[in-house]
Design an enzyme around this catalytic site. Structure first.
Site, short mmCIF file in Angstrom:
data_model
loop_
_atom_site.label_atom_id
_atom_site.label_comp_id
_atom_site.label_asym_id
_atom_site.label_seq_id
_atom_site.Cartn_x
_atom_site.Cartn_y
_atom_site.Cartn_z
N SER A 29 0.84 -1.21 0.00
CA SER A 29 0.00 0.00 0.00
C SER A 29 0.86 1.25 0.00
CB SER A 29 -0.88 0.02 1.26
OG SER A 29 -1.81 -1.02 1.22
N SER A 174 -13.53 0.97 2.63
CA SER A 174 -12.52 0.78 1.58
C SER A 174 -11.53 1.93 1.56
CB SER A 174 -13.20 0.65 0.21
OG SER A 174 -12.20 0.71 -0.79
N ASP A 326 -6.93 -8.21 4.41
CA ASP A 326 -6.15 -9.06 3.52
C ASP A 326 -5.63 -10.33 4.21
OD1 ASP A 326 -6.50 -7.36 1.38
OD2 ASP A 326 -4.69 -6.20 1.82
C1 S3P Z 1 -5.60 -1.35 -0.01
C2 S3P Z 1 -6.85 -1.40 0.51
C3 S3P Z 1 -7.60 -2.64 0.70
C4 S3P Z 1 -6.72 -3.88 0.59
C5 S3P Z 1 -5.76 -3.79 -0.54
C6 S3P Z 1 -4.85 -2.59 -0.38
C7 S3P Z 1 -4.93 -0.05 -0.16
O1 S3P Z 1 -8.61 -2.73 -0.28
O2 S3P Z 1 -7.52 -5.04 0.47
O3 S3P Z 1 -4.93 -4.95 -0.60
O4 S3P Z 1 -3.70 -0.01 -0.36
O5 S3P Z 1 -5.64 0.97 -0.08
P1 S3P Z 1 -10.06 -2.02 -0.07
O6 S3P Z 1 -9.83 -0.58 0.04
O7 S3P Z 1 -10.84 -2.38 -1.31
O8 S3P Z 1 -10.61 -2.66 1.15
#
Ligand code: S3P
Length: 449
Positions: A29, A174, A326
């Site tokens: 991320s 999200s 995750d």
């Molecule tokens: C992430 C947010 C999450 C996560 C993804 C990385 C991010 O997804 O599952 O692996 O870096 O913002 P969501 O925002 O769809 O929950």
């Protein structure tokens, strides 16, 4: 191993105690965001510890296509020369984000307030995933989009000529949606506000502040409220990417279920928007000690000493789901090795990840002799106790790196080897998974070599 090549079936078989130090790569991320914010700051942003997995490399390509310069200067070391907020130019090619939902959704937000068209696509997994969750809020800024049914990729987004600031409450927990709205708000005049009912990972907010944007957060009766002042001048930064707590969960969970194991996992984020898996494992009875708490790359981290443990099933509170979203696949592997039931509710977002992760884990665990219950929003694993999982199944990974790695962990303590149909997706987030786990003592093999 590349996520874009022919499938590579892999097997994992029971191994002796895992031992050693598991130095997992940089946070996915934060790596995406470091490239994206660097691309928007005028001058040189230097990044160390960047995750050089396929997902992040696809984001680097996209930043180049929009006019920024991204150069690899060493292992995990990158130099980004940005173009300034509002300084992107129209790409002359389709932007292919590969497997990465984070990459495509953040970049869609980023270009939604630039006055040109961008066409996005991705691999077979990404082309199935919902993008309406981004095209809906960016339409409020004035962007228009033309995609396949259900807003799926390939999709063309035409950015707003005269963007207006937006106030938006995210309809699902999200960080990708929250971040896309904030990134769109950067090139809109005035204040853009995002409210989230459940707090999600906060790397965008932390990094925006670090690059010099005016951003405030407060807890209100409506939810967690983030206010960003648009059209800031972002100042280039030196970004040290911390290790990925989601990748760290794989060696941690493996050590907990392989008898006699004792490993060290250094530099694991204790950011409360990311550490729900570690809280849950401790509740299950995991022997984890958190040593040398400190700040690294702006994130609170600790070194984890992890020893094999007899675990018991737990009920994961739904409000913890976003801080470990995750990690449910690998938690379900640990749960199969615990005694009693582990109940995971409030997890329907798992159905729209790189694969339908509830279905993928349920089918694969069943193929390995584990009893599962599921509904749209719930996964329940009936634990069999450490070493009692029969194994012997072949599990479909559906182009999903975390499904592939979770079943490799399952095999490390199962009675018969566990096979996956394709290990190539692992390269999207954890390119050194095989040598790292092998170095600890795991027995992983590629079956067609
Ligand atoms: C992430 C947010 C999450 C996560 C993804 C990385 C991010 O997804 O599952 O692996 O870096 O913002 P969501 O925002 O769809 O929950």
């Amino acid at each position: 191993m590349s996520g874009h090549g022919d499938p590579i079936p892999m097997s994992s078989r029971a191994c002796g105690p895992l031992s050693g130090v598991a130095e997992v790569p940089g946070d996915k991320s934060i790596s995406h965001r470091a490239l994206i914010f660097g691309a928007m700051a005028v001058g040189e942003t230097r990044i160390t510890g960047l995750l050089e997995g396929d997902d992040v490399l696809d984001t680097a390509k996209a930043m180049r296509a929009l006019g920024a310069t991204c150069t690899r200067t060493g292992e995990g070391e990158w130099s980004v020369h940005g173009v300034g907020v509002g300084g992107f130019s129209e790409p002359d090619q389709v932007i292919d984000c590969g497997n990465s939902g984070t990459g495509v959704r953040l970049i869609m937000g980023l270009v939604a307030t630039s006055p040109f068209a961008v066409t996005f696509t991705g691999d077979g997994s990404l082309r199935k995933r919902p993008m309406g969750r981004i095209t809906d809020p960016v339409a409020l800024f004035g962007a228009t989009s033309y995609g396949r049914s259900g807003g799926r990729l390939p999709l063309t987004l035409v950015g707003a000529e005269d963007p207006v600031p937006v106030e938006y409450t995210t309809p699902m927990p999200s960080a990708q949606v929250k971040s896309a709205v904030l990134l769109a708000g950067l090139n809109a005049p005035g204040k853009t506000v995002v409210v989230e009912k459940e707090k999600t990972r906060d790397h965008t907010e932390r990094m925006l502040a670090g690059f010099g944007a005016e951003i405030t957060t407060e807890d209100t009766p409506e939810g967690h409220k983030i206010t960003l002042t648009g059209q800031p001048e972002l100042t280039p930064q030196d970004v040290a990417v911390p290790r990925d707590p989601s990748s760290a969960a794989f060696p941690t969970c493996a050590a907990l279920i392989v008898p006699g194991s004792d490993i060290l996992v250094p530099g694991v984020s204790q950011n409360t928007t990311r550490n729900g898996i570690y809280t849950t494992l401790v509740e299950m009875g995991a022997d984890i000690t958190f040593e040398n708490a400190r700040i690294e790359g702006g994130e609170p981290v600790a070194d984890l000493r992890v020893r094999f443990s007899e675990l018991k099933g737990v009920e994961v509170p739904p409000e913890r789901a976003s801080s470990m979203i995750d990690e449910f696949p690998v938690l379900s592997v640990v749960a199969a090795n615990a005694t009693g039931k582990t109940v995971m509710r409030g997890v329907k977002e798992l159905r729209v990840k790189e694969s339908d992760r509830i279905d993928a884990m349920a089918r694969g665990l069943e193929a390995c002799g584990v009893t599962i219950e599921e509904d749209e929003d719930t996964l329940i694993v009936h634990g069999m106790g450490a070493g009692n999982v029969p194994g012997g199944g072949t599990c479909a990974t559906h182009l999903d790196h975390r499904i592939a790695m979770s079943f490799m962990v399952l095999g490390m303590s199962a009675q018969k080897p566990v096979r996956i149909d394709d290990g190539t997706p692992i390269a999207t987030s954890f390119p050194v998974f095989e040598p790292l786990m092998g170095g600890l003592g795991a027995k992983l093999t590629r079956d067609n070599s």
